[in-house]
Motif scaffolding. Structure first.
Motif, PDB file in Angstrom:
ATOM      1  N   ARG A  25      -7.774 -11.725  19.390  1.00 23.77           N
ATOM      2  CA  ARG A  25      -9.215 -11.991  19.440  1.00 23.77           C
ATOM      3  C   ARG A  25      -9.815 -11.545  20.767  1.00 23.77           C
ATOM      4  N   MET A  46     -19.941  -8.925   9.252  1.00 24.86           N
ATOM      5  CA  MET A  46     -20.866  -7.955   8.665  1.00 24.86           C
ATOM      6  C   MET A  46     -21.737  -8.685   7.646  1.00 24.86           C
ATOM      7  N   SER A  58     -17.010  -5.045  15.966  1.00 27.57           N
ATOM      8  CA  SER A  58     -15.792  -5.793  16.299  1.00 27.57           C
ATOM      9  C   SER A  58     -16.037  -6.821  17.397  1.00 27.57           C
ATOM     10  N   THR A  79      -5.253  -7.044  20.078  1.00 31.69           N
ATOM     11  CA  THR A  79      -5.876  -6.944  18.766  1.00 31.69           C
ATOM     12  C   THR A  79      -7.107  -7.831  18.651  1.00 31.69           C
ATOM     13  N   ALA A 121     -14.421 -12.654  10.482  1.00 31.73           N
ATOM     14  CA  ALA A 121     -13.334 -13.498  10.944  1.00 31.73           C
ATOM     15  C   ALA A 121     -13.667 -14.953  10.624  1.00 31.73           C
TER      16      ALA A 121
END
Ligand code: ATP
Length: 865
Positions: free
Chosen positions: A572, A417, A412, A523, A434
């Protein structure tokens, strides 16, 4: 055995296992041989020692000595009775302590962890204590390694081994066998040891040692620490000590004045010491533990598992709840609603776009034998989309056609990924993440800019956007260097998914507002998406601010300090920034609850006043760092827990109020009588009896008291507020004095009207006044008649029972002998009961005045608005 010197397949066969894991039968056999995979607890104190502990108290010892002396000087019955009461007191104390320990043990058990293993060819979650040597264990970022493992698979696997080696920098793990003998644990790179933490990546290992045979097991005895007292317990213990000195002084003064008045020294000694024993609230710390532990038990039923007992008392003071979005405020049931393949991207075949293919292969989702997809909800949503759009088999077919050769798991911090697959004799690199992250990895800057625009539009509607990039390579160098690979990507397309807000979260947020608690969303998601959802939930309102991680980064401390109380949404944000937020809020005297699920959330969970981990989606590391675990990952559960925490704290305050007032009344009565020229109002046995029956039962039943009506409409209590704040201290003094006045008044009246039973009357009035008091303080403000006479049946039962005991003491012939009491006539008893209600009415009056003052203040502040 030096497992690191052997090849992984050799270890598997030596352990008589296979890559498909053990069979159920083998597991059962091995549990018989090796026992459970548990570190043994420190030796528990035997029960009899726990019982003897009750007599360690200095005053109790003095009382026993005094009783024995008085026994030798003639009063044998008295001495025996005193000893029996002391014994009963000890039994009660012991039972309370024992129950407190039991409750703590039960809590610890509930917090037991789970591990993912392969058994009989399929992946199953089992309780970690049931692991046996030979089990094949899957590890992923955030896991606590459950046993000593020889690794047989490692993908970017890094393990933090500070608990074992002291080295806090995570170590890169491999599977190759090592050749050097006798190397320290920190260099055994193909091993993972129990209790260390997986900081990154994924891996598989075979269990080689469990329980006390593991490396940590060998040094476990060094690691066991005592359960620390909760802040409240510490404060109460400190306070108890100071109070003991004060009471000791009072007892000495009492003793000396008694001697001057010509009382017998033995009598005075006994009365002074009995008073000391009765008035020192030695049971308070145990009662607090029981109350907290019972609260913790009730919280589990509401899906909040308490890991650290102090959390129960701090819950009530929470003034900020900082929460994740995904899964906590939303349902975590993602659904793909937008699929936008990039026109310029390569096609796999006529029907399949590269985006479809990427969604089908770049994930760690697995299918259960029943056909259900399980894994990260974001990835499940994509797989379900592809399977639904084409057919269920397409996922397996694509995975087989493009076998994965390497991967860099989702993280995160990176928000991305990457997987590498064989593809038509070449390799294809697929990255998803993202939009900003993928855009920054693209080689075409124009496309990158257009992705960001498109993402902003979708995000404003509350849609969560994921972008995909890819790259074809002729060969891959070993070991894979992802820094060299995750760049110059081509764009494959983007997907948008929705994750509906939880219905109950909306209501819980309203409750927060009325309770003076500010809910804040923190978040990793896009700012626009976060704001859209925060608006729907009522977290982001007019005048509230929303901030992104990079904006937070560029702010000075002063700027942040100025704005922090108005910020409702952080987007973010990296886990490290969560720590900054917690610290800043705390520096402004806020009590912060903070949720987290990842490995990197651990520091902020530890730093928060209440660190809250997710029971379903949280990592072991976050759970270990947390004070409380949400078994249902639901925001509303935090708010429910805060309510319960407030109630528990209220009730602890009530029984401190009760016990201290009663003890005060006993002291005032005995202490003031000689100054009013009255004979000693009570005998030592009377004092001890009152202490035994009144302190114990009704006091404990107060912890069953239901929540006050205003429990979630009043502001949180201030951090560090004393138990005696809000008028509790004053109450203890004035009600104690009033109770003593009524008791002494009874004595004056009974003596002046020549009542032969004056002492029994005095004893009864004091005893019953305490019952009236406990009934009235069930509520801090509300009238008991409004709250309901029958709303706390345990307390009502305790009052009735104590009343009957008191009648027994007055009317049973053998009790008369023991307690030196005499049966009262009906009218005398009537007078006693009537006098005993004075305190009840006075406290009801106090509450009425408080209510009036509150109503006045509210109307004033309404006027000022
Ligand atoms: P919250 O912090 O509220 O739980 P979140 O789930 O969006 O929200 P992270 O899990 O940190 O937070 O994800 C951050 C971002 O990383 C997401 O917004 C998304 O763009 C991207 N992301 C999430 N899951 C994956 C995944 N499995 N693979 C690749 N990228 C992902």
């Amino acid at each position: 055995m030096k497992w690191y010197l052997r090849d992984s397949d050799e270890v598997i066969s030596l352990m008589d296992s296979s890559r498909n894991g053990l069979t159920q039968q083998a597991v059962e056999d091995r549990i018989e041989i090796y026992g459970l995979n548990k570190l043994e607890d420190k030796k528990k104190k035997p029960v009899w020692l726990l019982f003897l502990d009750q007599f360690k108290d200095f005053m109790i010892l003095v009382l026993i000595a005094a009783a024995i002396i008085s026994g030798f000087m003639g009063d044998v019955t008295d001495a025996i009775i005193i000893l029996i009461i002391v014994l009963l007191n000890a039994v009660l104390g012991f039972v309370q302590q024992y129950r407190a320990e039991k409750a703590m043990l039960a809590l610890k058990k509930m917090a037991g962890s789970h591990s993912r293993v392969i058994r009989d060819g399929s992946t199953v979650d089992i309780v970690t204590s049931e692991l046996v040597p030979g089990d094949i264990v899957e590890l992923e970022s955030g896991n606590v390694v459950p046993a000593d493992l020889r690794l047989i698979e490692a993908h970017a696997l890094r393990v933090e081994e500070s608990s074992l080696t002291g080295e806090s920098v995570p170590v890169d793990k491999t599977t190759e066998k090592l050749s050097q003998k006798d190397i320290p644990l920190g260099d055994q790179l193909n091993m993972a040891f129990k209790s260390t933490l997986v900081a990154n990546g994924r891996g598989v290992g075979i269990v080689v040692d469990t329980g006390m045979n593991t490396e940590i097991g060998r040094i476990a005895s060094l690691l066991q620490e005592d359960e620390a007292a909760t802040p409240l317990q510490q404060r109460m213990t400190d306070f108890g000590k100071k109070l003991s000195y004060l009471i000791l002084v009072i007892c000495i003064v009492l003793f000396v004045t008694g001697l001057f008045r010509g009382e017998k020294p033995v009598d005075m000694l006994l009365i002074a010491i009995s008073l000391g024993v009765a008035a020192i609230p030695e049971a308070l710390p145990a009662l607090i533990t029981i109350s907290l532990a019972r609260g913790a038990k009730r919280l589990v039923r509401q899906n909040a598992l308490i890991r650290k007992l102090p959390a129960v008392e701090t819950l009530g003071a929470v003034s900020f709840i900082c929460t994740d979005k995904t899964g906590t405020l939303t349902e975590n049931k993602m659904k793909v609603v937008e699929v936008r393949p990039f026109a310029g991207a390569q096609k796999i075949n006529e029907k399949l776009t590269l985006l479809d293919c990427a969604m089908a292969i770049n994930h760690d989702v697995k299918q259960t034998p029943e056909g259900k997809w399980v894994g990260d909800p974001t990835e499940v949503a994509m797989v379900e989309y592809v399977a639904g759009h084409f057919n269920n088999d397409v996922i397996g077919q694509l995975q087989a056609a493009l076998p994965r050769v390497a991967e860099l798991p989702f993280d995160s911090d990176r928000k991305c990924m990457t997987t590498i697959h064989q593809f038509n004799g070449q390799f294809i690199v697929v990255s998803k993440g993202a939009a900003e992250t993928i855009a920054s990895l693209l080689d075409d800057q124009e496309v990158a800019a257009s992705i960001l625009n498109e993402t902003a539009d979708l995000s404003a509607k509350g849609i969560r956007v994921l972008a995909f990039g890819y790259r074809l390579l002729q060969h891959i160098a070993e070991p894979v260097n992802f820094d060299q690979i995750e760049k110059e990507l081509s764009f494959a397309g983007l997907t948008g998914m929705i994750d509906p807000p939880r219905e109950e979260a909306k209501k819980a947020i309203e409750t927060c507002r009325s309770a003076g608690i500010k809910p804040v969303m923190i978040t990793g998601d896009h700012q626009e998406t976060a704001m859209a959802i925060a608006r729907q939930l009522g977290i982001l309102r007019e005048n509230d601010l929303a901030l992104s991680g990079p904006e937070l980064q560029s702010m000075t401390r002063n700027e942040l300090s100025e704005k922090i109380e108005r910020i409702s949404v952080y987007a973010r944000v990296s886990p490290e920034q969560k720590l900054t937020i917690v610290r800043m809020l705390q520096s402004k005297n806020h009590f912060v609850a903070m949720t987290g699920d990842g490995v990197n959330d651990a520091p902020s969970l530890r730093a928060a006043n209440i660190g809250v981990a997710m029971g379903i989606s949280g990592t072991d590391v976050s759970k270990q760092a947390a004070h409380m675990i949400l078994l249902d990952d639901n925001f509303a559960t935090i708010v429910g827990a805060v309510k319960e925490g407030r109630r528990i704290y209220d009730n602890i305050r009530k029984f401190v109020k009760y016990i201290m007032t009663c003890n005060g009344a006993e002291i005032w009565t005995i202490f003031l009588a000689p100054f009013l020229g009255l004979p000693m109002p009570l005998l030592p046995i009377h004092i001890l009896w009152i202490n035994l029956v009144t302190d114990g039962l009704p006091g404990l039943a107060l912890s069953s008291e239901k929540a006050e009506g205003d429990i979630m409409t009043r502001p949180p209590r201030k951090a560090g507020e004393s138990l005696f704040a809000e008028g509790v201290g004053i109450h203890i003094v004035w009600v104690g004095l009033l109770m003593a006045a009524v008791t002494l008044g009874t004595q004056v009246y009974a003596l002046s009207s020549d009542k032969a039973h004056w002492q029994t009357m005095v004893f009864t009035v004091l005893s019953l006044s305490q019952l009236g008091h406990v009934f009235a303080i069930r509520s801090d403000y509300e009238s008991i008649f409004k709250k309901g006479v029958f709303t706390n049946l345990p307390l009502l039962g305790a009052i009735v029972f104590t009343f009957l005991l008191q009648l027994g003491v007055i009317y049973l012939p053998f009790a008369n002998k023991i307690f030196k009491t005499q049966p009262l006539s009906v009218s005398e008893l009537g007078v006693c009961v009537l006098l005993a209600t004075v305190v009840f009415h006075a406290v009801e009056l106090e509450k009425w005045i408080k209510r009036r003052n509150m109503a006045f203040k509210t109307s004033q502040s309404n006027k000022n608005k």
